[in-house]
Design an enzyme around this catalytic site. Structure first.
Site, PDB file in Angstrom:
ATOM      1  N   ASP A 402     -38.847 -17.265 -74.092  1.00  0.00           N
ATOM      2  CA  ASP A 402     -39.187 -17.496 -72.697  1.00  0.00           C
ATOM      3  C   ASP A 402     -40.571 -16.866 -72.492  1.00  0.00           C
ATOM      4  O   ASP A 402     -40.945 -15.941 -73.207  1.00  0.00           O
ATOM      5  CB  ASP A 402     -38.149 -16.821 -71.797  1.00  0.00           C
ATOM      6  N   LYS A 403     -41.354 -17.375 -71.546  1.00  0.00           N
ATOM      7  CA  LYS A 403     -42.702 -16.823 -71.354  1.00  0.00           C
ATOM      8  C   LYS A 403     -42.699 -15.590 -70.457  1.00  0.00           C
ATOM      9  O   LYS A 403     -42.991 -14.488 -70.898  1.00  0.00           O
ATOM     10  CB  LYS A 403     -43.650 -17.876 -70.760  1.00  0.00           C
ATOM     11  N   GLY A 550     -41.367 -22.532 -67.382  1.00  0.00           N
ATOM     12  CA  GLY A 550     -41.418 -23.389 -66.202  1.00  0.00           C
ATOM     13  C   GLY A 550     -42.827 -23.530 -65.667  1.00  0.00           C
ATOM     14  O   GLY A 550     -43.070 -24.309 -64.742  1.00  0.00           O
ATOM     15  N   ASP A 600     -32.325 -17.536 -68.148  1.00  0.00           N
ATOM     16  CA  ASP A 600     -32.247 -18.042 -69.520  1.00  0.00           C
ATOM     17  C   ASP A 600     -30.818 -18.063 -70.049  1.00  0.00           C
ATOM     18  O   ASP A 600     -30.598 -18.400 -71.216  1.00  0.00           O
ATOM     19  CB  ASP A 600     -33.103 -17.166 -70.445  1.00  0.00           C
TER      20      ASP A 600
END
Length: 706
Positions: A402-403, A550, A600
Site C-alpha cells: 500500500d502507498k 488510491g 487494506d
C-alpha cells in the site's frame, strides 16, 4: 484471533514438557509435540507484573531441577552398580576380588532404585503415549530399559544369562542427562512470553486529585488516570504524555535500538523504560487491551499455529517409532533364529536398536527452531500470528505495498523549493513561508512550518479562506497562496520546473513577497527513506515489488519511480484492492500484501501472506498473518529473511535427525559384527543424546538479518 475487547483465551503451546499430567507435570507427546498448559490470564499478567508468567517459569525450572536430581541420584548409584557387575569386573581384571555373599541382590536393589526413580519420567511417558494411542520416544525408552531390567532380574533369580543392570543404569543416566540438557535448551529458546511479561513494573505512581502521589498496584489503574513515570522507571501502562519530555527505550517491545524522544501528546507503551526526564502520563489502555498483552497474545498464537514442516516431522516420528519396534523384533529374530546366538546377545542388540532409534532429535527438530524464531521475531517487533503463512514467506515471489502510511509516511512534507527570483535563496523562501504558516492548522501549512528550523515572528497574520494565508515577516508582506489565487489575480507563472512537479501530482503553493511572485513550494506525501532500501533488498531476493494506491496516476508513477518498484496500480478503491491481489495471484505468483491494516483488510486477507505494517501500539490487526510493530518497510525484508533462515534450519535438523537414524540403526543391529564393531545400549544412548544436542545447538544459531 480477537485482541483487545474480546480476547480469545486459548491453551498456550509451551515448551518441552516430558511428563504426563499424572506425574504432576504437563504432558507432551514427543511424536507430535502436542503440548498442553493452562490459559494465561492477561489481566493477571498486566496487573501484577507478570506473576502468571512467573508461575509458569517457576514450573519449568522445577522440571529442570527434577531431571537434575534424578540424574545425580542415578549417577551416584551407577558407580557401585558398575563395580558389582560381573562383566565390568572382568573388563577391569578384578573378578572375584570384591565378591561377597548376596552381592547380586545388592546389585538388584541398586538397579531397581535407578530403574524406578531415574526411569520414572520415561515409564510415565510410556503410559501417557499408550493411553493416547500414539507410541513415540517414551515408548522406545521405556521398552528398552524395561526389557533390560526384567531380563536381568530373571537372571539374578536363577535363569542363566547375562546381567544388564550396568547397561540399564548407564542408559538411564545418559537419557536423563540428554533430557536435562534438552529441557534447558528449549526453555532458553522460548522465553519470549516470560521476558515480555517481566517488562511490567509491579506498581505505579498515581497522581491523586489533591496533587499527591500514591503508589498503587497496576490492577488498580484505569483509563483516564494520571501517573508519574520517574527517570529510569518502567512505564506502567499504555498512555499519552500530558506533561514533560524524555527519551524512552522501547527496544524490548519494538526492536528499535535508539531511544525514542517523547513530548506532550506522544504515546508511551507500557513496559518501555523511561530515560532522563520525569513525565506525567494519562493512562489509555490497561490489562488485556494493552499493547504488551496484545503482543503476548500474538506470540501465543504464533506458538500454537500449525506448522506444515512440523506435520512432516510428526509423520516421520511415528514411522520411526514403528521402524524401531519392528526393527528390534527383526533384530532379535535374526540373531536368535537365523544366527543361532544366545538370547542375551540378541537381547542386547534389540535393546540397542530401540534406544538408538528414539525419534527425540526428529521430534525436536522443528519445535526448537519454531521456539527460537518466535522469540527472535517477538523481540524485534515482528509478530507472527500464523506460522503456516510465515513459512510460505520463504517462497514469496511478489509483494504488493500500500502507498500511504506504508511506503510513504502518510503526511505532507516539502519535496521541492523553486525560486523565481535571483535575489532569493531556497532557505530564505522557506523561512518566509514557514513563518506565515506557523499560525495555520492546515496539513499543508503545518508541513511548510516544519520545513524551517528558525521561522521569524509574524505580525498581522490573516487567513485567506480557501486560498492560503498572509502576514508581515521582518517588515515584508508575505503571502503563501494556492494556484487558484494566482488564477484569480491573473498572475502568470511560466516556469517549466513548476509545471513538471505539478504534472507528477505534487501539490504546489506559491510565495509572494510584497506583491511579487518569488517562488513555489512543492509538497507531497513523504516517501519513507527506508522504502528504497527495502525495495532494493527485496528485488535482490528475487521478489517483484508492486504498489496499490488510491492516488492518481501521476502521484503513483512518481512514488514508483522514486522507490524503484517493478509495477504499480493507481486509483484503486479500497474494495478493489483484493481483486487486484487475486489478479496477481492468477499469474501463478505467491503474493504478500503489506498495508496498514485499515482499508487494506480485504487485500491482506486475500493475499497468501498478509503483513500489517506500522501498527505501532495498535497491534489488533485481525486480517494480517504477520504484524510489524514499527513503520519500517525494511521489516518486511527481515520477515522474508527470517522465514528463509527458519526453514533452512528446520531442513538441516530434519536431515540430521533422519540421516543419523539411517546410519545408526543398521550399526545398532550388528551389521558390522563380523568386523568387530558392536554398539552397546549405552553407546547407542550416547549417540542418540548427541544427535538431540546437535539439533538443539543448531536451532540456537538461528539469526535475523535486519
Amino acid at each position: 484471533m480477537e485482541i483487545g475487547g474480546n480476547v480469545k483465551e486459548q491453551e498456550m503451546t509451551r515448551k518441552a514438557h516430558l511428563h504426563s499430567e499424572e506425574t504432576g507435570y504437563d504432558h507432551m507427546e514427543h511424536g507430535s509435540h502436542k503440548m498442553v498448559n493452562n490459559p494465561m490470564d492477561h489481566n493477571h499478567v498486566s496487573g501484577h507484573g507478570g506473576e502468571g508468567h512467573k508461575g509458569h517459569g517457576d514450573h519449568h525450572k522445577q522440571m529442570v531441577e527434577d531431571y537434575k536430581k534424578r540424574f545425580w541420584f542415578s549417577i551416584i548409584l551407577t558407580a557401585p552398580i558398575l563395580i558389582l557387575s560381573p562383566l565390568i569386573q572382568g573388563l577391569l581384571g578384578i573378578s572375584g576380588t570384591i565378591d561377597f555373599y548376596g552381592d547380586l541382590y545388592v546389585l538388584f536393589i541398586l538397579a531397581t532404585a535407578v530403574y524406578l526413580y531415574g526411569g520414572y519420567p520415561f515409564l510415565k511417558g510410556f503410559y501417557a503415549e499408550m493411553t493416547a494411542k500414539k507410541p513415540g520416544m517414551m515408548t522406545l525408552i521405556a521398552i528398552a530399559i524395561s526389557t533390560a531390567y526384567i531380563y536381568s532380574v530373571v537372571v539374578v533369580f536363577g535363569v542363566e544369562g547375562k546381567i544388564f543392570f550396568w547397561e540399564l543404569a548407564t542408559l538411564i543416566d545418559i537419557m536423563l542427562l540428554g533430557h536435562w540438557i534438552e529441557m534447558k535448551s528449549v526453555m532458553g529458546a522460548s522465553r519470549a512470553l516470560e521476558e515480555l511479561a517481566r517488562l511490567m513494573p509491579s506498581e505505579a505512581h498515581k497522581l491523586m486529585p489533591d496533587g499527591s502521589l500514591m503508589d498503587v498496584p497496576l490492577e488498580q489503574l484505569h483509563p483516564g488516570d494520571l501517573v508519574l513515570v520517574k527517570p529510569g522507571e518502567k512505564t506502567p501502562a499504555d498512555g499519552i504524555v500530558v506533561k514533560g519530555e524524555t527519551s524512552v527505550n522501547e527496544s524490548m517491545l519494538t526492536g528499535e535500538s535508539k531511544p525514542v524522544f517523547k513530548k506532550k501528546g506522544d504515546t508511551m507503551i507500557g513496559g518501555s523504560i523511561n530515560g532522563e526526564g520525569a513525565v506525567t502520563v494519562k493512562i489509555e489502555k490497561t490489562g488485556k487491551d494493552s499493547f504488551l498483552s496484545q503482543v503476548i497474545e500474538l506470540v501465543k498464537e504464533a506458538q500454537e499455529s500449525k506448522s506444515r514442516t512440523q506435520d512432516i516431522a510428526n509423520r516421520a516420528a511415528v514411522w520411526l517409532t514403528i521402524i524401531a519396534l519392528s526393527g528390534g523384533a527383526i533384530t532379535f529374530f535374526v540373531w536368535t533364529v537365523l544366527m543361532s546366538k544366545d538370547i542375551a546377545f540378541a537381547l542386547e542388540r534389540t535393546v540397542t536398536v530401540m534406544v538408538i532409534t528414539c525419534p527425540h532429535a526428529l521430534g525436536l527438530a522443528v519445535p526448537l527452531v519454531v521456539a527460537v524464531s518466535t522469540a527472535i521475531s517477538a523481540k524485534n517487533g515482528l509478530l507472527i500470528r500464523d506460522r503456516a503463512a510465515f513459512e510460505r514467506a520463504r517462497n514469496l515471489q511478489a509483494i504488493v505495498f500500500d502507498k500511504t502510511g506504508t511506503l510513504t509516511k502518510g503526511e505532507f512534507g516539502v519535496t521541492d523549493t523553486i525560486t523565481l527570483s535571483g535575489d532569493m535563496k531556497q532557505e530564505e523562501l522557506l523561512k518566509y513561508a514557514a513563518s506565515v504558516e506557523t499560525h495555520s492548522e492546515h496539513p499543508i501549512a503545518r508541513a511548510i512550518a516544519k520545513s524551517s528550523e528558525r521561522p521569524s515572528e509574524v505580525k498581522e497574520f490573516r487567513a485567506i479562506p480557501g486560498k492560503g494565508a498572509e502576514g508581515k515577516v521582518d517588515g515584508k508582506h508575505v503571502m503563501v497562496v494556492s494556484p487558484g489565487f494566482l488564477r484569480e489575480k491573473k498572475i502568470e507563472v511560466g516556469d517549466d520546473r513548476i509545471n513538471q512537479i505539478a504534472a507528477e501530482g505534487t501539490t504546489v503553493v506559491y510565495v509572494l513577497i510584497d506583491g511579487k511572485l518569488k517562488g513555489a513550494i512543492g509538497l507531497a506525501d513523504i516517501i519513507r527513506p527506508e522504502s528504497r532500501e527495502a525495495v532494493r533488498r527485496l528485488k535482490e531476493m528475487g521478489i517483484k515489488c508492486m504498489m496499490l494506491t488510491g492516488d492518481n496516476e501521476q502521484v503513483a508513477a512518481w512514488v514508483a519511480r522514486e522507490v524503484g518498484l517493478d509495477k504499480y496500480y493507481a486509483e484503486v478503491l479500497p474494495h478493489e484492492k483484493s481483486r487486484k491481489i487475486k489478479e496477481i495471484q492468477s499469474e501463478g505468483l505467491v503474493v504478500a500484501m503489506t498495508g496498514d491494516g485499515v482499508n487494506d483488510a480485504p487485500a491482506l486477507a486475500q493475499a497468501d501472506i498478509g503483513i500489517a505494517i506500522g501498527a505501532g501500539t495498535d497491534v489488533a490487526v485481525e486480517s494480517a498473518d504477520i504484524v510489524l510493530v514499527r513503520s519500517d518497510p525494511r521489516d518486511v525484508v527481515a520477515i522474508v529473511g527470517l522465514a528463509r533462515a527458519t526453514y533452512k534450519k528446520m531442513v538441516q535438523n530434519l536431515l540430521w535427525a533422519t540421516g543419523y537414524n539411517a546410519f545408526a540403526i543398521p550399526l545398532a543391529a550388528g551389521v558390522l559384527y563380523s568386523k568387530g564393531i558392536l554398539l552397546s545400549p549405552a553407546a547407542g544412548a550416547v549417540l542418540m543424546s548427541m544427535s538431540t544436542v546437535i539439533v538443539a545447538i543448531n536451532a540456537k544459531f538461528l539469526k535475523i538479518n535486519r
